[in-house]
Each structure stands twice: as structure tokens, then as C-alpha cells.
Design a protein around this motif. Structure first.
Motif, PDB file in Angstrom:
ATOM      1  N   ARG A 196     -10.651  16.159 -36.424  1.00 23.12           N
ATOM      2  CA  ARG A 196     -10.740  16.268 -34.971  1.00 23.12           C
ATOM      3  C   ARG A 196     -11.361  15.016 -34.360  1.00 23.12           C
ATOM      4  O   ARG A 196     -10.949  14.553 -33.293  1.00 23.12           O
ATOM      5  N   SER A 197     -12.362  14.451 -35.021  1.00 18.67           N
ATOM      6  CA  SER A 197     -13.038  13.275 -34.458  1.00 18.67           C
ATOM      7  C   SER A 197     -13.646  12.447 -35.571  1.00 18.67           C
ATOM      8  O   SER A 197     -13.700  12.871 -36.730  1.00 18.67           O
ATOM      9  N   GLY A 198     -14.120  11.256 -35.200  1.00 18.49           N
ATOM     10  CA  GLY A 198     -14.748  10.377 -36.171  1.00 18.49           C
ATOM     11  C   GLY A 198     -15.624   9.339 -35.491  1.00 18.49           C
ATOM     12  O   GLY A 198     -15.460   9.032 -34.312  1.00 18.49           O
ATOM     13  N   GLU A 199     -16.554   8.802 -36.273  1.00 18.69           N
ATOM     14  CA  GLU A 199     -17.443   7.739 -35.805  1.00 18.69           C
ATOM     15  C   GLU A 199     -17.213   6.503 -36.653  1.00 18.69           C
ATOM     16  O   GLU A 199     -17.137   6.577 -37.887  1.00 18.69           O
ATOM     17  N   LEU A 200     -17.094   5.340 -35.988  1.00 20.86           N
ATOM     18  CA  LEU A 200     -16.787   4.103 -36.702  1.00 20.86           C
ATOM     19  C   LEU A 200     -17.937   3.639 -37.575  1.00 20.86           C
ATOM     20  O   LEU A 200     -17.717   3.193 -38.711  1.00 20.86           O
ATOM     21  N   GLY A 201     -19.161   3.733 -37.062  1.00 17.19           N
ATOM     22  CA  GLY A 201     -20.282   3.220 -37.833  1.00 17.19           C
ATOM     23  C   GLY A 201     -20.039   1.773 -38.210  1.00 17.19           C
ATOM     24  O   GLY A 201     -19.767   0.917 -37.356  1.00 17.19           O
ATOM     25  N   SER A 202     -20.093   1.484 -39.497  1.00 20.10           N
ATOM     26  CA  SER A 202     -19.860   0.112 -39.977  1.00 20.10           C
ATOM     27  C   SER A 202     -18.456  -0.066 -40.553  1.00 20.10           C
ATOM     28  O   SER A 202     -18.233  -0.912 -41.412  1.00 20.10           O
ATOM     29  N   ALA A 203     -17.513   0.736 -40.077  1.00 16.88           N
ATOM     30  CA  ALA A 203     -16.142   0.644 -40.590  1.00 16.88           C
ATOM     31  C   ALA A 203     -15.576  -0.754 -40.407  1.00 16.88           C
ATOM     32  O   ALA A 203     -15.789  -1.410 -39.375  1.00 16.88           O
ATOM     33  N   SER A 204     -14.813  -1.212 -41.407  1.00 14.77           N
ATOM     34  CA  SER A 204     -14.232  -2.564 -41.371  1.00 14.77           C
ATOM     35  C   SER A 204     -12.743  -2.505 -41.113  1.00 14.77           C
ATOM     36  O   SER A 204     -12.059  -1.552 -41.496  1.00 14.77           O
ATOM     37  N   THR A 205     -12.203  -3.521 -40.469  1.00 15.04           N
ATOM     38  CA  THR A 205     -10.780  -3.585 -40.149  1.00 15.04           C
ATOM     39  C   THR A 205      -9.986  -3.967 -41.386  1.00 15.04           C
ATOM     40  O   THR A 205     -10.286  -4.972 -42.057  1.00 15.04           O
ATOM     41  N   ILE A 206      -8.942  -3.168 -41.701  1.00 12.96           N
ATOM     42  CA  ILE A 206      -8.090  -3.486 -42.856  1.00 12.96           C
ATOM     43  C   ILE A 206      -6.645  -3.760 -42.441  1.00 12.96           C
ATOM     44  O   ILE A 206      -5.832  -4.152 -43.276  1.00 12.96           O
ATOM     45  N   ALA A 207      -6.308  -3.535 -41.168  1.00 13.21           N
ATOM     46  CA  ALA A 207      -4.966  -3.853 -40.694  1.00 13.21           C
ATOM     47  C   ALA A 207      -4.979  -3.926 -39.174  1.00 13.21           C
ATOM     48  O   ALA A 207      -5.741  -3.212 -38.516  1.00 13.21           O
ATOM     49  N   THR A 208      -4.136  -4.797 -38.623  1.00 17.00           N
ATOM     50  CA  THR A 208      -3.926  -4.902 -37.188  1.00 17.00           C
ATOM     51  C   THR A 208      -2.436  -4.818 -36.924  1.00 17.00           C
ATOM     52  O   THR A 208      -1.655  -5.546 -37.552  1.00 17.00           O
ATOM     53  N   VAL A 209      -2.017  -3.895 -36.040  1.00 19.80           N
ATOM     54  CA  VAL A 209      -0.588  -3.669 -35.811  1.00 19.80           C
ATOM     55  C   VAL A 209      -0.308  -3.524 -34.326  1.00 19.80           C
ATOM     56  O   VAL A 209      -1.211  -3.259 -33.524  1.00 19.80           O
ATOM     57  N   THR A 210       0.961  -3.710 -33.980  1.00 17.16           N
ATOM     58  CA  THR A 210       1.435  -3.459 -32.626  1.00 17.16           C
ATOM     59  C   THR A 210       2.265  -2.197 -32.638  1.00 17.16           C
ATOM     60  O   THR A 210       3.185  -2.056 -33.467  1.00 17.16           O
ATOM     61  N   ALA A 211       1.966  -1.271 -31.764  1.00 18.20           N
ATOM     62  CA  ALA A 211       2.694  -0.005 -31.736  1.00 18.20           C
ATOM     63  C   ALA A 211       4.170  -0.233 -31.462  1.00 18.20           C
ATOM     64  O   ALA A 211       4.549  -1.038 -30.614  1.00 18.20           O
ATOM     65  N   GLY A 212       5.006   0.476 -32.217  1.00 19.55           N
ATOM     66  CA  GLY A 212       6.444   0.369 -32.047  1.00 19.55           C
ATOM     67  C   GLY A 212       7.096  -0.686 -32.896  1.00 19.55           C
ATOM     68  O   GLY A 212       8.305  -0.894 -32.813  1.00 19.55           O
ATOM     69  N   GLN A 213       6.338  -1.338 -33.753  1.00 16.40           N
ATOM     70  CA  GLN A 213       6.882  -2.366 -34.639  1.00 16.40           C
ATOM     71  C   GLN A 213       6.715  -1.937 -36.087  1.00 16.40           C
ATOM     72  O   GLN A 213       5.629  -1.519 -36.495  1.00 16.40           O
ATOM     73  N   ALA A 214       7.792  -2.043 -36.864  1.00 18.38           N
ATOM     74  CA  ALA A 214       7.721  -1.714 -38.279  1.00 18.38           C
ATOM     75  C   ALA A 214       6.976  -2.816 -39.013  1.00 18.38           C
ATOM     76  O   ALA A 214       7.016  -3.971 -38.609  1.00 18.38           O
ATOM     77  N   PRO A 215       6.285  -2.492 -40.082  1.00 21.34           N
ATOM     78  CA  PRO A 215       5.551  -3.528 -40.823  1.00 21.34           C
ATOM     79  C   PRO A 215       6.500  -4.490 -41.506  1.00 21.34           C
ATOM     80  O   PRO A 215       7.623  -4.145 -41.873  1.00 21.34           O
ATOM     81  N   ALA A 216       6.044  -5.710 -41.676  1.00 19.64           N
ATOM     82  CA  ALA A 216       6.862  -6.711 -42.354  1.00 19.64           C
ATOM     83  C   ALA A 216       7.017  -6.332 -43.818  1.00 19.64           C
ATOM     84  O   ALA A 216       6.129  -5.747 -44.433  1.00 19.64           O
ATOM     85  N   ARG A 217       8.167  -6.685 -44.375  1.00 18.79           N
ATOM     86  CA  ARG A 217       8.397  -6.417 -45.790  1.00 18.79           C
ATOM     87  C   ARG A 217       7.556  -7.353 -46.628  1.00 18.79           C
ATOM     88  O   ARG A 217       7.276  -8.487 -46.262  1.00 18.79           O
ATOM     89  N   SER A 218       7.153  -6.870 -47.775  1.00 20.74           N
ATOM     90  CA  SER A 218       6.283  -7.671 -48.634  1.00 20.74           C
ATOM     91  C   SER A 218       6.732  -7.547 -50.073  1.00 20.74           C
ATOM     92  O   SER A 218       6.944  -6.448 -50.578  1.00 20.74           O
ATOM     93  N   GLY A 219       6.908  -8.677 -50.725  1.00 15.44           N
ATOM     94  CA  GLY A 219       7.223  -8.668 -52.153  1.00 15.44           C
ATOM     95  C   GLY A 219       8.546  -8.027 -52.476  1.00 15.44           C
ATOM     96  O   GLY A 219       8.734  -7.483 -53.551  1.00 15.44           O
ATOM     97  N   GLY A 220       9.512  -8.058 -51.546  1.00 10.64           N
ATOM     98  CA  GLY A 220      10.824  -7.479 -51.783  1.00 10.64           C
ATOM     99  C   GLY A 220      10.870  -5.995 -51.647  1.00 10.64           C
ATOM    100  O   GLY A 220      11.887  -5.369 -51.921  1.00 10.64           O
ATOM    101  N   MET A 221       9.738  -5.370 -51.226  1.00  8.47           N
ATOM    102  CA  MET A 221       9.721  -3.925 -51.092  1.00  8.47           C
ATOM    103  C   MET A 221      10.039  -3.528 -49.670  1.00  8.47           C
ATOM    104  O   MET A 221      10.029  -4.337 -48.754  1.00  8.47           O
ATOM    105  N   GLY A 222      10.306  -2.253 -49.478  1.00  8.23           N
ATOM    106  CA  GLY A 222      10.601  -1.753 -48.147  1.00  8.23           C
ATOM    107  C   GLY A 222      11.939  -1.072 -48.113  1.00  8.23           C
ATOM    108  O   GLY A 222      12.700  -1.118 -49.064  1.00  8.23           O
ATOM    109  N   ARG A 223      12.266  -0.445 -46.974  1.00 11.43           N
ATOM    110  CA  ARG A 223      13.465   0.361 -46.865  1.00 11.43           C
ATOM    111  C   ARG A 223      14.597  -0.379 -46.184  1.00 11.43           C
ATOM    112  O   ARG A 223      15.495   0.213 -45.643  1.00 11.43           O
ATOM    113  N   GLY A 224      14.583  -1.668 -46.154  1.00 11.77           N
ATOM    114  CA  GLY A 224      15.619  -2.399 -45.425  1.00 11.77           C
ATOM    115  C   GLY A 224      16.765  -2.839 -46.299  1.00 11.77           C
ATOM    116  O   GLY A 224      16.655  -3.029 -47.497  1.00 11.77           O
ATOM    117  N   GLY A 225      17.947  -3.031 -45.659  1.00  3.77           N
ATOM    118  CA  GLY A 225      19.079  -3.645 -46.327  1.00  3.77           C
ATOM    119  C   GLY A 225      19.632  -2.828 -47.464  1.00  3.77           C
ATOM    120  O   GLY A 225      19.204  -1.736 -47.761  1.00  3.77           O
TER     121      GLY A 225
END
Length: 587
Positions: A550-579
Motif C-alpha cells: 500500500r505504501s513505502g518510505e524511501l529512507g536511504s534507498a538508492s536509484t538503480i534505474a531511470t526510465v521514461t514512461a511509455g518507452q520500452a527498455p533498450a535491448r541488451s546483449g542480444g536479449m529481448g522480445r524484438g525481431g
């Protein structure tokens, strides 16, 4: 010896033991409308939306039983051979008989009051017409039949009726079906009350037109099916209905097998079929827990099933509409060949190969929790079309065929813990409301989400966490915002993750139950085009829905990813569902 008994007192007037009807679903097997990508759950369900009342109203009504009148006494002690009753009336049977009782007359009620009948040649009790069996208060009764019947024997159960059969009263009855079935009727069979225990070489309780349980307790051990209605010729027959009572079944074959319709509106049902989910039945055997040939409607009561095959199976449709279900299956938790619709109730699948499987799956309300060794939800079956995925490379099935299958979620809660694909449609998927939480696979050959065609989201909440090798996201033309974040390294089980907007506000908090490298999130709080961060650490509080808190507190939480809403993540190492290279093994 043959003894003919002539009564002086006729049976009393009719009184309804129960009022039942049956199924609108009989013979209704047409495909639902809008199956290739509907926008509402209701449009995708076709005939599966019938209520228990509608289903029961279209079937042959169950018979009503005659009340027991003043009974003529019949002491069986010291007798042997065949006792034949040739006149209508009510008879109180007590004592021990080494032989059988044959009822040739119609309108006969047998009151068992301490009767033990053992036959070495045929049934213990055989009725050639309709028959009512009353178990006298505080009485204990036992029926045992022969060890074998001829293959073409008409009478082939320890308690047998060629017409309708009713079991009622408040006493106890044990039936040993040593040669074939324990209790069988060639028309309809009603168990209204009593404490009934049966064991059978083949089926435990079998009625051709229907089996209705409206009260009492029924404990069944069967070498074949536990409860069976086997009329496959009449569209309004071959159904099983449970309205009350307590039933426990241990069967080598199916627990409950209805040729047409299976309806549960009350009572408790506990089934172990084929030895349970850890057993392997023979290849040519059916060991499903609850099975119907047309439609299953579960609308009340509780059912617990442990099956060596599917726990709940419908050859056409399944409608979950209020029953509290706990299911364990070696194969599918719930399987419908055509449509599975969930409108109410609580369904917990504790173990399965695939959790929910049908060509068309609709969740409108209720709560479903799935644990599976393969797919959690799988819309599949039948033939697929040649239509190909038309979305972006990470947005859909990556070139896989889009079949005539769909999953629609309009409300309710669906929580999935899957080792294979979590939420899988070999066609399309649509979400307009409700909550979907997927704790997906840890290996890259599967994905938390796997939709071959479009996955359009216009409402509700989605959290899907899992591996990063086969990431699928909602469609880019979804009217509700979504985001997908792939982490540089896998986060461990038990990690608290927060979705945080550009203003530093926590949008969502999720605690992983397994290792994960990707998370997909969608809710009304996500704004397309805006930037979000995924932070690890801090605390999670409040209601837990599959890890979504239901809720959460950040405390000292660290950032592990930054994304833009509505954009699929870039493929990495030949993996992913494309093509063309993105198709998962096995399709």
C-alpha cells in the motif's frame, strides 16, 4: 427363497426434498464474440457468463421424493436369497440378510433401520422403478454386492435403481461396491440427507440423467470416478449439482465427472483424484478433479481439489462466480477449452503446471492467486492465425503468430508466481481495471509478460517483475501510462523497490519474492513521457498484494534505474522480445 411382501398402507403424499433445475449451458459451445481483441471482459466471455440459476433452469428438473408414510415392518434376520417387493408402499427393513432385496413396484419407500444386506450374486438392493431410500434416525446400515458382474449386466451396483433414486433420512449408510459401482441410477439420483459412505471398484455415485446433492455427508472412495452423471445423449441431462452438504471424494479417476454441466452453489467439496498432484496417472486415464462436458459454474460453497491432472476442467466453459476454491494440480489449475470467466469468489492455486488456461480468459472481479511451474495464465489452444505482431520490437510478441485468443481484465485481483511465462496470451490482452501482479521467471527464456499481439491498458494496476531476456510491455497506444525498467544487475528476492516520480514522490512500492532484473509498472499515476526512477531499499508498509504494498518510505534507498514512461527498455546483449530472433522457445 423368494418372499413377496404385500403392503396394507400406501406411501404418503409427495413432498419436495429439493427444487432444482439445470443448465442453460447444455449444448452451448459456440465461440464467444470479440475473441480476437475485445476491450471489455464481458464481450470476450460468450456463454460462460451464465449464472447457476440460468444453467440449472435449462436442464431437466430433479425429481421430488415421497415422504415416508407409516411403514410395514420387514425383519430380514434369518432370511436368505431374494426378498421381492411387488406392491407400492413404505417398508421398514432391519436385521441381516444374506441375499438381496428386489423392488419391482413403483412408489416404494424403503426405510433402512439397522439393515445389513450382503449379496453374492448381484446388487444388495435393486429397484426396477423409482425408489426412495430413507435412513432411519440413529440407524447404521450396510449394503454389499457381489464381487463381479457380467459385462452386459443391467443391474451393476450395490444400490441400484432402474428409475429415479433418492437417498434421504438422518441415519448412516455404508455401501460396498465390490463388483462395479456403489450407488447407481439409470435416471436421476438425489442425495438429500444422511451420512453416506461408499467404496467402489468403479464409480462411487452414478446417475445417468443427473446427480444432485442437497444435504447430508457423503464420503466416497472410488476406483473409477467419484460422482458421475453420464447421459451424453440428452442436452438437458448429464449434469451434477451440489447445493448443500459435505462431500469428500478420493478417486482413481475423475473426482466429479459431469457429461454436460457441473454446478456448485453451496456445501463443501473435498476431492483427491488420481493420487493428487504428486502422482502420475496412466496415460489413458482421466484423473481430473472437477470436470464438465459443457459448462462448470461454481457460485457458492467451498471446494478443495488435489488432482493428478487438471484440478478444474471444462470441455467448453468455466464460470467462477463465488465459490471459495483451493486447487492443487499436476497439470492445469483451471482449464477451459473455450472460455474461463471469473466474476466473484476466491481462487487459490497452490501448485500447478499452468495456473489458468483457456482460449479466452476474462477477470471481472474476485481474487485469483496462482503458483505454477510453467505459465501462470495462458490464453492458448485451437488454431492460430497468420496475423503477425504489429507493435514495436519490445511491445508484444516479437513476430510470433497472433492467435484467436485473449485475456481481458476489467476488475478483481490476479496474483501470479510463475517459473515460466507469468501472464501469457498467444493472442491479445486488454486491461481496463483491477490489479495484476506477476512474480515472473528468473531465467531469460520466459517473461513476466508475454503477449503475442497487442496488450492495451486503459485502467487498473500492473506490476510484473522477472527476468530481462524476454521483456514485453503494454502497447505504446495504451491510454494509461506505463513504464518498464531493466536493472544493470539482478536484484535479490526480498528487495524493496519503489517507483518514484520526478518530484520525489513514491508512486508504488513492491517487494520482490524472487530474483528480478526487470519491472513493468502501470497505473493511473504514471504519466506518459515523464521520467521515473526505480529505487532499491527503504521500507514497505500496508496491505500486501503479491508483493505490491500500500505504501513505502524511501529512507536511504538508492536509484538503480531511470526510465521514461511509455518507452520500452533498450535491448541488451542480444536479449529481448524484438525481431525474428526474439521468439521464445516453444512459442
Amino acid at each position: 427363497m423368494i418372499m413377496r411382501i404385500r403392503p396394507e398402507i400406501a406411501a404418503a403424499a409427495m413432498s419436495a426434498v429439493l427444487a432444482v433445475a439445470a443448465l442453460t449451458g447444455c449444448g452451448a459451445t459456440s465461440s464467444p464474440s470479440g475473441a480476437t481483441g475485445t476491450t471489455t471482459a464481458a464481450a470476450a466471455t460468450g456463454n460462460a457468463g451464465q449464472s447457476a440459476q440460468e444453467v440449472l433452469a435449462a436442464n431437466k428438473a430433479a425429481h421430488a421424493a415421497q415422504a415416508a408414510g407409516t411403514a410395514e415392518d420387514l425383519d430380514l434376520s434369518g432370511r436368505s436369497g431374494t426378498v421381492t417387493i411387488s406392491n407400492a408402499g413404505t417398508y421398514r427393513l432391519h436385521g441381516t440378510l444374506n441375499g438381496q432385496v428386489v423392488v419391482e413396484a413403483d412408489d416404494v419407500t424403503l426405510v433402512l433401520d439397522g439393515a445389513t444386506i450382503t449379496s453374492t450374486s448381484s446388487a444388495a438392493i435393486a429397484g426396477t422403478k423409482d425408489l426412495v431410500l430413507v435412513l432411519a434416525d440413529n440407524s447404521t446400515n450396510t449394503l454389499t454386492d457381489t464381487n463381479s458382474y457380467a459385462p452386459d449386466a443391467d443391474v451393476n451396483a450395490a444400490l441400484f435403481s432402474a428409475g429415479d433414486l433418492t437417498v434421504t433420512g438422518n441415519g448412516a449408510l455404508t455401501v460396498h461396491g465390490r463388483g462395479n459401482d456403489a450407488i447407481a441410477s439409470k435416471d436421476g439420483l438425489v442425495v438429500a440427507s444422511g451420512n453416506v459412505t461408499v467404496d467402489a471398484v468403479d464409480d462411487g455415485v452414478r446417475g445417468k440423467d443427473y446427480v444432485v446433492v442437497s444435504g447430508g455427508t457423503l464420503a466416497i472412495t472410488a476406483g473409477g470416478d467419484g460422482i458421475k452423471a453420464d447421459n451424453t445423449e440428452d442436452a438437458d441431462a448429464g449434469y451434477v449439482s451440489v447445493t448443500a452438504g459435505a462431500i469428500r471424494i478420493t478417486s482413481t479417476g475423475d473426482g466429479v465427472d459431469a457429461a454436460t454441466d457441473l454446478v456448485l452453489t453451496g456445501g463443501t467439496l473435498n476431492v483427491t483424484s488420481g493420487g493428487g498432484h504428486t502422482a502420475t496417472p496412466p496415460a489413458d486415464a482421466s484423473a481430473k478433479g472437477l470436470k464438465s462436458g459443457v459448462i462448470t459454474v461454481l457460485e457458492g460453497g467451498t471446494a478443495t481439489v488435489d488432482a493428478a491432472d487438471d484440478a478444474l476442467h471444462g470441455d467448453a466453459s468455466v464460470h467462477l462466480n463465488g465459490t471459495a476454491l483451493t486447487l492443487a494440480a499436476k497439470d492445469d489449475g483451471v482449464h477451459a477449452e473455450d472460455t474461463l470467466r471469473v466474476d466473484a469468489g476466491t481462487t487459490t492455486i497452490t501448485t500447478s503446471n499452468e495456473g489458468l488456461e483457456a482460449a479466452h480468459i476474462a477477470l471481472n472481479d474476485g481474487s485469483v492467486t496462482v503458483t505454477s511451474s510453467d505459465d501462470g495464465v495462458n490464453a492458448a489452444g485451437g488454431s492460430s492465425t497468420d496475423t503477425q505482431q504489429q507493435g514495436g520490437p519490445m511491445n508484444g510478441g516479437g513476430g510470433e503468430q497472433v492467435g484467436d485468443y485473449d485475456v481481458t481484465i476489467a476488475g478483481g485481483t490476479l496474483v501470479i508466481d510463475a517459473q515460466g511465462d507469468g501472464f501469457d496470451s498467444n493472442g491479445t490482452a486488454t486491461m481496463t481495471g483491477g490489479t495484476l501482479v506477476v512474480n515472473g521467471p528468473t531465467t531469460n527464456g520466459n517473461g513476466a509478460l508475454d503477449v503475442n499481439g497487442s496488450f492495451r491498458v486503459s485502467g487498473g494496476t500492473i506490476v510484473a517483475a522477472g527476468s530481462a531476456g524476454m521483456v514485453v510491455t503494454p502497447a505504446t497506444d495504451s491510454t494509461q501510462g506505463w513504464l518498464s525498467a531493466t536493472f544493470a544487475s539482478t536484484v535479490a528476492a526480498g528487495t524493496t523497490l519503489h517507483v518514484v516520480d520526478a518530484n520525489g514522490a513514491v508512486v508504488a512500492t513492491f517487494v520482490t519474492s524472487k530474483a528480478a532484473q526487470n519491472i513493468v509498472y502501470s497505473s493511473s499515476a504514471v504519466k506518459p513521457g515523464e521520467q521515473y526512477t526505480i529505487r532499491s531499499g527503504g521500507t514497505a508498509t500496508g496491505t500486501d498484494t503479491g508483493g505490491l504494498r500500500r505504501s513505502g518510505e524511501l529512507g536511504s534507498a538508492s536509484t538503480i534505474a531511470t526510465v521514461t514512461a511509455g518507452q520500452a527498455p533498450a535491448r541488451s546483449g542480444g536479449m529481448g522480445r524484438g525481431g525474428a530472433g526474439g521468439q521464445r522457445p516453444g512459442g
